[in-house]
Design a protein around this motif. Structure first.
Motif, PDB file in Angstrom:
ATOM      1  N   ARG A  89       0.846  -1.188   0.000  1.00 13.07           N
ATOM      2  CA  ARG A  89       0.000   0.000   0.000  1.00 13.07           C
ATOM      3  C   ARG A  89       0.883   1.240   0.000  1.00 13.07           C
ATOM      4  O   ARG A  89       1.987   1.238   0.530  1.00 13.07           O
ATOM      5  N   LYS A 249      -9.800  -2.059   1.761  1.00 12.61           N
ATOM      6  CA  LYS A 249      -9.469  -0.894   2.588  1.00 12.61           C
ATOM      7  C   LYS A 249     -10.263   0.346   2.156  1.00 12.61           C
ATOM      8  O   LYS A 249     -10.736   1.116   2.992  1.00 12.61           O
ATOM      9  N   HIS A 269     -10.681  -1.839  11.548  1.00 13.95           N
ATOM     10  CA  HIS A 269      -9.613  -2.720  11.071  1.00 13.95           C
ATOM     11  C   HIS A 269      -9.410  -3.838  12.091  1.00 13.95           C
ATOM     12  O   HIS A 269      -8.424  -3.861  12.819  1.00 13.95           O
ATOM     13  N   SER A 291      -1.500  -3.353  10.219  1.00 14.89           N
ATOM     14  CA  SER A 291      -1.188  -4.326   9.177  1.00 14.89           C
ATOM     15  C   SER A 291       0.097  -5.082   9.504  1.00 14.89           C
ATOM     16  O   SER A 291       1.072  -4.483   9.942  1.00 14.89           O
ATOM     17  N   ALA A 292       0.054  -6.382   9.271  1.00 16.91           N
ATOM     18  CA  ALA A 292       1.192  -7.271   9.510  1.00 16.91           C
ATOM     19  C   ALA A 292       1.605  -7.339  10.985  1.00 16.91           C
ATOM     20  O   ALA A 292       2.780  -7.472  11.310  1.00 16.91           O
ATOM     21  N   LYS A 295      -3.268 -10.065  13.027  1.00 16.00           N
ATOM     22  CA  LYS A 295      -4.723 -10.311  12.991  1.00 16.00           C
ATOM     23  C   LYS A 295      -5.061 -11.676  12.381  1.00 16.00           C
ATOM     24  O   LYS A 295      -5.808 -12.453  12.965  1.00 16.00           O
ATOM     25  N   ASP A 316      -9.715  -9.342   9.111  1.00 16.67           N
ATOM     26  CA  ASP A 316      -9.143  -8.018   8.810  1.00 16.67           C
ATOM     27  C   ASP A 316     -10.103  -6.857   9.047  1.00 16.67           C
ATOM     28  O   ASP A 316      -9.668  -5.782   9.430  1.00 16.67           O
ATOM     29  N   ARG A 410       1.777 -12.148  -0.303  1.00 13.90           N
ATOM     30  CA  ARG A 410       0.455 -12.442   0.265  1.00 13.90           C
ATOM     31  C   ARG A 410      -0.173 -13.684  -0.338  1.00 13.90           C
ATOM     32  O   ARG A 410       0.042 -13.996  -1.503  1.00 13.90           O
TER      33      ARG A 410
HETATM   34  P1  PGA Z   1      -3.332  -6.931   6.892  1.00 17.22           P
HETATM   35  O1  PGA Z   1      -4.157  -6.483   5.589  1.00 17.22           O
HETATM   36  O2  PGA Z   1      -3.904  -6.043   7.953  1.00 17.22           O
HETATM   37  O3  PGA Z   1      -3.723  -8.357   6.994  1.00 17.22           O
HETATM   38  O4  PGA Z   1      -1.877  -6.713   6.721  1.00 17.22           O
HETATM   39  C1  PGA Z   1      -3.686  -5.806   4.522  1.00 17.22           C
HETATM   40  C2  PGA Z   1      -3.266  -4.394   4.845  1.00 17.22           C
HETATM   41  O5  PGA Z   1      -3.615  -3.884   5.934  1.00 17.22           O
HETATM   42  O6  PGA Z   1      -2.622  -3.808   3.989  1.00 17.22           O
END
Ligand code: PGA
Ligand code: GDP
Ligand code: MN
Ligand code: MN
Length: 626
Positions: A89, A249, A269, A291-292, A295, A316, A410
């Motif tokens: 992203r 997102k 989220h 993210s990462a 979750k 997510d 991913r």
């Molecule tokens: P994640 O989902 O939270 O599983 O990393 C994708 C992201 O947030 O870009």
């Protein structure tokens, strides 16, 4: 393949409708798609029906072209490699467009660069769009994707239509959302509202730029714009999931966040999971980590202590709403997992491994010579001389210091294949949430678990969330960054107002859940994790469930309620340094609260709710008095 037919039954102007019927779409969708055909000038329009046949046709075409590569050790698993410039992203190129700037971003203090959403004016957006969209699909097919976020027809669900020139995006959308022409009927029967999602790789033919890995994109012109007032998203130049699967997102967090504010619910989220204890008591828990930060792993957790059962609702995103009886109920608006591959293996996450044995797409992972996927964390699966082809196409063997897979590679896999999906995961009413957890990667200072004193303190705990940066976005290296509510990249409106909204849901008859904060990532002086994590996190969830039931197993500390020594089940874990795991060094917390107060004041200015200011001050006073 219908594309080669001479005569097309339907045309839009000169542009053939190569599949589906333009006239079958609701009138307002027709009008919107028509305007995008006029703008983007594709060579044809393909209206998707979500069928298996459609997937097979597209996959076949992408295999021939080289975009997808079959992993021959599995059934229907494919590798896709992106242009190495398009792997995550891009928060810096993601904006909210609105008429009034402060609808989108807070009043930051002078000389502060706001990081809680970026605003762009309509005029600026129009200018940048004119330099991107006209003719951007020349020589390419335009796919029209009707999709539902949430079970089709559920009162909690929302409908979107994505237009894209990427068939990789189409294949992933089919996994991540519910793609079906049934949504046309829902639109025709109801008010007809849908979220407009426009996406292009930004690479018209003839190609202006060298295409790498059969992945035509336009890294220099990436621009992801959200128009909450019009329930609209436009995403240009990138095919990376978070930038291009617009249901995720862009829609389910940024646009839905604004809808949620207007309609009185929450779009967060968060994963949603169910835990059943040995007594057969079940609770549903929602958890927000950046993210990462764990979750997907938590949502699919395999308990290491006997008698516990975990089932997954979502990994997510959570849409949550208070019912008339005051209960908070949540749904997972998605239909698949778009999970971080590295670190996933049979020990850490056996459920994910079982889920993606078939019908999945792996992006930027490596491959072994015998057609298996491979990434960091799977070293045990190969022998010393197994040949691996890295995500960049190079040769690799065990011990090679380079990364075989991109750190943000991913898997994209259907949730329905997951062996522990909860029987209610598609229940239109959602599931009752009894605890909310925040967390992040905090190598230092932050205890394994703590409980907020009350809702207001919990909202403050969420607002002060920080975490080490990861490969999920464009930031380089590891530094601790603020990520309030794990929503920094996904906020769709003024973050101060977002906090107000969280505070306002605490009112009769709403039964607000208890709020917790966890940290699986604290390290000792040698840099080793103090907590084993993964399946052993059930031990912390067990403590949380007992707290929800009011068990007397917590003690007050300046920063929240901590577990009484020994109240977390550590049976069979070997040596765990409880004191280090739960210590709250005064110097660390003094500096931390000071820095956090400044951050929130700089970033939110006059928009920061007084309640949050008061909670921060009380926390600072308690730390000072330590
Ligand atoms: P994640 O989902 O939270 O599983 O990393 C994708 C992201 O947030 O870009
Ligand atoms: P998400 O992006 O928030 O869904 O995070 P994931 O669940 O995909 O995890 C991201 C990375 O963190 C992966 O490499 C995991 O292996 C790792 N991870 C997840 N949970 C834990 C944990 O409890 N402890 C440790 N040490 N690492 C974890
Ligand atoms: Mn996410
Ligand atoms: Mn995930």
């Amino acid at each position: 393949f219908v594309e080669h037919r001479e005569v097309f039954i339907e045309h839009y102007g000169e542009v053939p409708i190569v599949k589906g019927s333009f006239n079958d779409m609701p009138k307002n969708v027709q009008a919107w798609v028509a305007s995008k055909i006029d703008l983007c000038k594709p060579r044809g329009v393909y209206i998707c029906d979500g069928s298996q046949e459609e997937a097979e046709t597209i996959i076949h075409k992408l295999e021939e072209r080289g975009t997808l590569h079959k992993l021959k050790a599995y059934e229907n698993n494919y590798i896709c490699k992106t242009d190495p410039k398009d792997v995550a992203r891009v928060e810096g190129l993601t904006y909210i467009v609105s008429h009034n700037k402060h609808d989108s971003v807070p009043h930051v203090r002078p000389n502060t660069k706001g990081i809680l959403a970026q605003w762009m004016s309509y005029a600026e957006a129009e200018k940048l769009n004119m330099d991107r969209w006209p003719g951007c699909m020349a020589g390419r097919m335009m796919y029209v994707i009707p999709f539902s976020m949430g079970p089709v027809g559920s009162p909690l669900s929302k409908i979107g239509v994505q237009v894209t020139d990427s068939n990789y995006v189409l294949l992933c959308m089919r996994i991540m959302t519910r793609v079906t022409p049934k949504v046309w009927d829902v639109l025709k029967k109801g008010k007809g509202d849908f979220v407009k999602c426009l996406h292009s790789m930004g690479s018209p033919r003839p190609n202006q730029r060298k295409v790498i890995n059969h992945w035509p994109c336009n890294p220099d012109k990436v621009l992801i714009l959200h128009y909450p007032e019009e329930r609209k998203v436009t995403s240009f130049g990138s095919g990376y999931g978070g930038n291009s699967l617009l249901g995720k997102k862009c829609f389910a967090l940024r646009i839905a966040g604004v809808i949620a504010r207007d309609e009185g619910w929450l779009a967060e989220h968060m994963l949603i999971m169910s835990v059943t204890n040995p007594k057969g008591q079940e609770k549903f828990i929602a958890a927000a980590f950046p993210s990462a930060c764990g979750k997907t792993n938590m949502a699919l957790l395999t308990p290491t202590i006997p008698g516990y059962k975990v089932q997954c609702i979502g990994d997510d995103i959570a849409w949550m709403r208070f019912e008339e009886n005051g209960e908070l109920r949540g749904i997972n608006p998605e239909a698949g997992f778009f999970g971080v591959a590295p670190g996933t293996n049979e020990k850490t996450n056996p459920i994910a491994v079982q889920t993606f044995q078939s019908n999945s797409i792996f992006t930027n992972v490596a491959e072994t010579e015998d057609g298996h996927f491979f990434w960091e964390g799977m070293e045990d699966k190969i022998s010393d001389d197994t040949e691996v082809v890295t995500w960049l196409g190079g040769k690799w063997k065990k011990g090679n210091p380079e990364k075989a897979a991109h750190p943000n590679s991913r898997f994209c896999t259907p949730a329905g294949q997951c062996p522990i999906m909860h029987p209610m995961w598609e229940d239109p009413k959602g599931v009752p949430i009894s605890a909310i957890i925040f967390g992040g990667r905090r190598p230092e200072g932050v205890p394994l678990v703590l409980e907020a004193f009350d809702w207001k303190h919990g909202v403050m705990l969420g607002a002060q969330l920080k975490s080490e940066t990861t490969a999920a976005a464009e930031f380089k290296g590891k530094k601790i960054m603020h990520d309030p509510m794990a929503m920094r990249p996904f906020i769709g409106y003024n973050f101060g107002k977002y906090l107000d909204h969280w505070l306002e849901v605490e009112k009769p008859p709403h039964k607000v859940p208890k709020i917790f904060h966890v940290n699986w990532f604290r390290v000792d002086s040698t840099g080793k994790f103090l907590w084993p994590g993964f399946g052993d996190n059930i031990r912390v969830l067990d403590w949380i469930m007992r707290r929800v039931d009011g068990e007397d197993i917590a003690v007050e500390s300046p920063i929240g309620l901590l577990p009484k020594k020994g109240s977390i089940n550590l049976d069979g874990l070997g040596e765990i340094n409880w004191d280090e795991l739960f210590s709250i060094p005064k110097d660390y917390w003094l500096a931390d609260i000071k820095e956090t107060m400044k951050f929130l004041d700089d970033q939110t200015g006059e928009d920061l709710p007084q309640v949050v200011r008061d909670e921060l001050q009380k926390q600072a006073d308690r730390i000072n008095a330590m």
